[in-house]
Design a protein around this motif. Structure first.
Motif, short mmCIF file in Angstrom:
data_model
loop_
_atom_site.label_atom_id
_atom_site.label_comp_id
_atom_site.label_asym_id
_atom_site.label_seq_id
_atom_site.Cartn_x
_atom_site.Cartn_y
_atom_site.Cartn_z
N ALA A 210 0.84 -1.20 0.00
CA ALA A 210 0.00 0.00 0.00
C ALA A 210 0.88 1.25 0.00
O ALA A 210 1.96 1.27 0.60
N ARG A 211 0.41 2.26 -0.65
CA ARG A 211 1.18 3.51 -0.80
C ARG A 211 1.03 4.41 0.42
O ARG A 211 -0.07 4.57 0.95
N ILE A 212 2.13 4.99 0.88
CA ILE A 212 2.12 5.97 1.95
C ILE A 212 1.76 7.32 1.34
O ILE A 212 2.44 7.82 0.44
N MET A 213 0.68 7.93 1.83
CA MET A 213 0.19 9.18 1.28
C MET A 213 0.69 10.40 2.07
O MET A 213 0.83 11.47 1.52
N TRP A 214 0.89 10.24 3.36
CA TRP A 214 1.28 11.37 4.20
C TRP A 214 1.80 10.84 5.54
O TRP A 214 1.53 9.72 5.92
N ALA A 215 2.60 11.65 6.20
CA ALA A 215 3.14 11.26 7.50
C ALA A 215 3.14 12.46 8.43
O ALA A 215 3.32 13.59 8.00
N SER A 216 2.91 12.21 9.70
CA SER A 216 2.91 13.27 10.69
C SER A 216 3.89 12.93 11.79
O SER A 216 4.05 11.76 12.15
#
Length: 217
Positions: A210-216
């Motif tokens: 699965a693709r990582i879309m954003w990280a915090s």
């Protein structure tokens, strides 16, 4: 899916909310004053340049703002600018622990999260209703992702060379890597932490990717 303009819009609105310019916001976060300048948002040859999760984390800490507040500022309407009235544009995504992701029963065969009882966070509406958040643990993904970071993952997003992805093997191993190459028979992955080896997996070894879309942070 969050777009380049959405993230920079949120940074500008965060600055305005605290009576600052984009340069002033960067300075308050201990960053170079030019970090968020308009000229820094694209490269000289016109390619989009994204702010780092580290820089966003620093200004959120400096202004006492939460990640949920930040994403509420990404909307393109007046409600987004006010930081209110965004409920219709947000979706609730489950937050799954990194250790849980390797256990049976947390995902179906397509890589979609199943069950309930997890923590949740609000995130701007995406095309993927099955999107979820994964809480990083350990140091295998440093310096890109650190222990405690939250990664937003989309099981249905298309994959391209260079994307950061989460992969779960059929043996229960979960890893976040950069996609180097994908063929009909195997996937080649680059480690984000160069102290850890790159991987090459055959398709029968992979439960889902699965693709990582954003990280915090």
């Amino acid at each position: 899916m969050l777009k380049h303009a959405d993230i920079w819009r949120a940074i500008d609105r965060l600055a305005q909310r605290h009576g600052l310019s984009a340069s002033g916001l960067a300075k308050r976060g201990g960053l170079d004053p030019t970090t968020f300048n308009k000229s820094k948002r694209t490269t000289p040859d016109g390619k989009l340049r994204w702010p780092s999760t580290e820089s966003i984390a620093k200004v959120l800490e400096a202004t006492g703002s939460s990640f949920t507040e930040f994403v509420s500022l990404t909307g393109d309407g007046v409600a987004g600018a006010a930081g209110a009235g965004m409920a219709g544009a947000l979706q609730r995504v489950p937050v799954i622990g990194y250790a849980q992701a390797g256990n049976e029963g947390y995902f179906d065969d397509a890589g979609y999260p199943v069950g309930n009882g997890w923590d949740e966070l609000e995130f701007p509406q995406m095309a993927d209703p099955h999107a979820y958040a994964l809480e990083v643990s350990g140091d295998s993904m440093e310096p890109v992702y650190r222990d405690g970071d939250i990664i937003i993952v989309s099981p249905t997003a298309s994959l391209r060379k260079g994307d950061r992805v989460v992969v779960r093997t059929k043996g229960g191993e979960v890893m976040a890597k950069q996609l180097a190459r994908q063929t009909a028979t195997k996937v080649e992955l680059i480690s984000l932490n160069r102290a850890h080896p790159d991987r090459s997996l055959t398709m029968p070894e992979i439960a889902w990717i699965a693709r990582i879309m954003w990280a915090s942070q």
